[in-house]
Design a protein around this motif. Structure first.
Motif, short mmCIF file in Angstrom:
data_model
loop_
_atom_site.label_atom_id
_atom_site.label_comp_id
_atom_site.label_asym_id
_atom_site.label_seq_id
_atom_site.Cartn_x
_atom_site.Cartn_y
_atom_site.Cartn_z
N GLU A 105 0.82 -1.21 0.00
CA GLU A 105 0.00 0.00 0.00
C GLU A 105 0.86 1.26 0.00
OE1 GLU A 105 -3.19 0.29 -0.70
OE2 GLU A 105 -2.97 -1.87 -1.03
N LEU A 106 1.97 1.22 0.73
CA LEU A 106 2.88 2.36 0.70
C LEU A 106 3.49 2.50 -0.70
CD1 LEU A 106 4.41 4.65 2.07
CD2 LEU A 106 6.10 2.96 2.87
N GLN A 107 3.80 1.38 -1.34
CA GLN A 107 4.33 1.44 -2.70
C GLN A 107 3.30 2.03 -3.66
OE1 GLN A 107 7.80 0.22 -4.03
NE2 GLN A 107 6.84 1.96 -5.04
N ARG A 108 2.02 1.66 -3.48
CA ARG A 108 0.97 2.26 -4.31
C ARG A 108 0.86 3.76 -4.07
NH1 ARG A 108 -1.62 -2.89 -3.29
NH2 ARG A 108 -2.02 -3.94 -5.30
N LYS A 109 1.01 4.18 -2.81
CA LYS A 109 0.95 5.60 -2.48
C LYS A 109 2.08 6.35 -3.18
CE LYS A 109 -0.05 9.42 -0.19
NZ LYS A 109 -1.26 10.22 -0.49
N ALA A 161 -0.63 -1.71 -14.36
CA ALA A 161 -0.16 -2.08 -15.70
C ALA A 161 1.37 -2.12 -15.75
CB ALA A 161 -0.70 -1.09 -16.73
N ARG A 162 2.01 -1.16 -15.09
CA ARG A 162 3.47 -1.09 -15.16
C ARG A 162 4.17 -1.97 -14.14
NH1 ARG A 162 5.78 4.99 -16.17
NH2 ARG A 162 4.33 5.68 -17.77
N PHE A 163 3.62 -2.00 -12.94
CA PHE A 163 4.33 -2.64 -11.83
C PHE A 163 3.50 -3.69 -11.11
CE2 PHE A 163 5.97 1.75 -12.14
CZ PHE A 163 7.29 1.47 -12.44
N GLY A 164 2.47 -4.21 -11.78
CA GLY A 164 1.61 -5.19 -11.14
C GLY A 164 2.38 -6.40 -10.64
N PHE A 165 3.40 -6.83 -11.38
CA PHE A 165 4.18 -8.01 -10.97
C PHE A 165 4.91 -7.75 -9.66
CE2 PHE A 165 6.97 -5.40 -13.47
CZ PHE A 165 8.26 -5.60 -13.01
N LEU A 166 5.39 -6.52 -9.44
CA LEU A 166 6.05 -6.19 -8.18
C LEU A 166 5.03 -6.11 -7.05
CD1 LEU A 166 8.46 -5.19 -6.46
CD2 LEU A 166 7.86 -2.86 -7.18
N LEU A 167 3.89 -5.47 -7.30
CA LEU A 167 2.88 -5.34 -6.26
C LEU A 167 2.35 -6.70 -5.83
CD1 LEU A 167 1.03 -2.24 -7.76
CD2 LEU A 167 2.47 -2.27 -5.69
N ARG A 168 2.14 -7.60 -6.80
CA ARG A 168 1.68 -8.95 -6.46
C ARG A 168 2.72 -9.67 -5.61
NH1 ARG A 168 0.04 -8.64 -11.76
NH2 ARG A 168 1.77 -9.91 -12.53
N ALA A 169 3.99 -9.47 -5.96
CA ALA A 169 5.05 -10.11 -5.18
C ALA A 169 5.09 -9.55 -3.76
CB ALA A 169 6.40 -9.90 -5.87
N LEU A 170 4.95 -8.24 -3.60
CA LEU A 170 4.95 -7.65 -2.27
C LEU A 170 3.79 -8.17 -1.43
CD1 LEU A 170 5.85 -3.92 -3.10
CD2 LEU A 170 7.34 -5.64 -2.06
N GLU A 171 2.64 -8.40 -2.07
CA GLU A 171 1.47 -8.90 -1.34
C GLU A 171 1.64 -10.35 -0.89
OE1 GLU A 171 -1.47 -8.05 -4.27
OE2 GLU A 171 -1.90 -6.04 -3.49
#
Length: 588
Positions: A497-501, A515-525
């Motif tokens: 969530e901080l990364q999304r912010k 679209a750009r960083f979904g793979f990173l966000l999924r990994a962080l989750e």
């Protein structure tokens, strides 16, 4: 001769202990000298040069005749006996200078045309123009200086690998064809033939992959990484470069510092220099306030002072105006600077103005006499300015964003102009607590000072969430050596969530971020450990340790400042049919 019997030794390996041995050598003719009935060949390979002597008493006539026609840079195979040279004929400048090889046979393995540029040079002779040398790089690389540089590069690479392996890091390769992501410079894009209209990018760094490796549980990673940045012309950059890249889990900045210091001290030791860990520490603010740069050369002292209160209200309008606008009066004292001529002082002032200062005021002390514009200020004394005999003071008034970098540039120029001797040979320093955001010099808008995966300082997260962006520090850190940045790194954001912010502050909507960083966000989750890393600019390290003047002197096949590879002729036009197959069209 069989392939295995072509050589028994390298040319540069022969010493007095080899006297009496029969040897076979292969190499390039560095020089040929014909003296009466004797022929001397300086034979060169990557280990060095040895003298080969041919004479009628031990060399067959047909071999003498063959040697007499050998030109520079021809490759020859030599058979002979190692002999001690007469005491008066020994060459103290060569490791092989105590011996010569008395040749009994010589075969031409590769005849050379007249070299386009000389490989063997007379001492003190200037090199040909760099573009000409890059065009004939196969000859330029034969120069002993470049061979030594690339041999050092090899040793440093192996030492880095051994050091990190001993620290329990895994060497893991990451993709070269990857996804375009914003990292501060333009990507080199690679069109996909199989997926028309879609593109890979060459990596600016392995940043996201190494973070994902930490999330995947590999704990400690390193890579000798090739990276690519499509930047505008810069003399100290290459469009493709090498970095020692590393990342570790469950670390704070102190842990990363310890690893990087271990690697750097090992590299300096490999190059024959003695340095120790425990590098100095400066916050970004301390570095700027004391030296006017985030890459300070700490070998000379010469810290910037704040003289705001000493000079307040002394009748100098420029100073009073700056102070009234919440600016400051910053100054630097140059011991021995009074010897500089008016022209030399004007050159220092020009450096300050080039960095944005509207003016640079001076004060010089010679004995009890003060001179310069500041000498006229009300109540001005040498004690007030803390000047010793022979000192020169240069002062800039204004906001710190102008005064500090201006004096930083003056300081650097003054060190060179006064030819000051460093107090220490090697000074490493960590610069830490950088701002997370900075003003774009063209638009004035706030942008990320580094990449958007850098964690904010824990104490400043509330300010980040409140939008007080200019007050937010980051967990970013640089290593500086003698005024040169060697690399940078940071602790990473692990809260999705901080990364999304942060992406939102970058101007990306949630859909764009996905679209750009979904793979990173999924990994962080999926559960991310605390992690951080660093990247050492390896080409720059080799340049410094080799004592080279340019990055191009420590890279086998470098590009020019115009990003052209002159030797092979790249970039180049491509057959229109190949372009059409990619679904592309070249516009005029």
């Amino acid at each position: 001769m069989t392939a295995t019997a072509m050589r028994t030794h390298r040319c540069g390996a022969l010493r007095a202990t080899h006297a009496g041995q029969e040897v076979r050598l292969g190499g390039w003719v560095h020089r040929r000298r014909d003296l009466g009935g004797l022929i001397f060949l300086d034979l060169r390979d990557r280990d060095g040069i040895v003298q080969v002597t041919l004479g009628p008493d031990w060399t067959p006539p047909e071999v003498m005749e063959r040697a007499a026609g050998v030109g520079a840079e021809t490759v020859v195979l030599v058979k002979g006996v190692v002999a001690l040279r007469p005491e008066t004929a020994r060459n103290r400048e060569l490791p092989t200078g105590d011996v010569e090889v008395k040749a009994v046979d010589l075969a031409i393995a590769g005849r050379a045309s007249t070299p386009a540029i000389p490989v063997a040079r007379v001492k003190g002779e200037e090199l040909p123009a760099e573009e000409l040398r890059l065009l004939h790089r196969h000859l330029d690389l034969r120069r002993p200086e470049l061979q030594r540089n690339l041999a050092l590069r090899h040793r440093l690479l192996q030492r880095a690998r051994a050091t990190l392996s001993a620290l329990d890091f895994y060497e893991i390769e990451t993709p070269i064809l990857t996804k375009p992501t914003p990292e501060g410079a333009r990507d080199y894009l690679v069109p996909s033939r199989l997926h028309r209209g879609e593109f890979y990018a060459l990596p600016q760094s392995p940043q996201l992959y190494k973070q994902i490796l930490m999330i995947a549980g590999f704990d400690r990673y390193f890579q000798i990484a090739r990276c690519f940045r499509d930047e505008d012309l810069r003399s100290d950059r290459q469009p493709e470069f090498t970095q020692i890249d590393l990342e570790a889990s469950f670390v704070a900045p102190e842990d990363v510092y310890a690893v990087v210091e271990a690697v750097l001290t090992a590299l300096w030791e490999e190059a024959g220099e003695t340095v120790s860990g425990g590098f100095r520490r400066l916050s970004y603010r301390e570095a700027m306030e004391s030296y006017g740069t985030d890459k300070p050369d700490l070998r000379f002292g010469l810290a910037i002072s704040d003289l705001s209160e000493r000079f307040r209200g002394r009748g100098f309008d420029a100073f009073d105006s700056a102070l009234a606008s919440n600016g400051k009066i910053r100054a630097i004292r140059l011991p021995g600077g009074a010897v500089l001529s008016r022209k030399e002082v004007d050159a220092l002032i020009a450096e300050g103005k080039a960095a944005g200062a509207s003016g640079v005021a001076t004060l010089k002390r010679e004995g009890d006499r003060l001179s310069g514009p500041l000498a006229k200020l009300e109540g001005m004394t040498a004690e007030l300015a803390e000047l010793n005999d022979g000192d020169l003071l240069l002062a800039v008034a204004g906001p710190d964003s102008v005064a500090l970098p201006s004096l930083g540039r003056v300081r650097t120029a003054a060190i060179a102009r006064l030819k000051l001797q460093p107090r220490e040979k090697h000074v490493f320093a960590w610069i830490e607590q950088f701002p997370l955001f900075e003003r774009d010099p063209e638009s004035g808008t706030l942008v990320f000072a580094h990449h958007p995966f850098t964690a904010p300082h824990p104490d400043d997260v509330p300010r980040l969430m409140a939008g007080e962006l200019e007050q937010v520090r980051s967990l970013h850190y640089d290593v500086v050596y003698n005024g040169v940045e060697l690399g940078s790194g940071s602790i990473r954001i692990t809260d999705p969530e901080l990364q999304r912010k942060v992406f939102e502050l970058l101007g990306l909507s949630r859909d764009e971020a996905e679209a750009r960083f979904g793979f990173l966000l999924r990994a962080l989750e999926a559960g991310a450990p605390p992690h951080g890393g660093f990247a050492i600019g390896f080409d720059r390290v080799v340049m410094l340790l080799a004592g080279a003047e340019s990055l191009r002197d420590v890279i086998a096949f470098p590009k020019t400042t115009a990003a052209r590879a002159l030797f092979e002729g790249a970039p180049t036009a491509v057959d229109p049919q190949e372009i059409a197959e990619l679904g592309l069209k070249v516009l005029p």
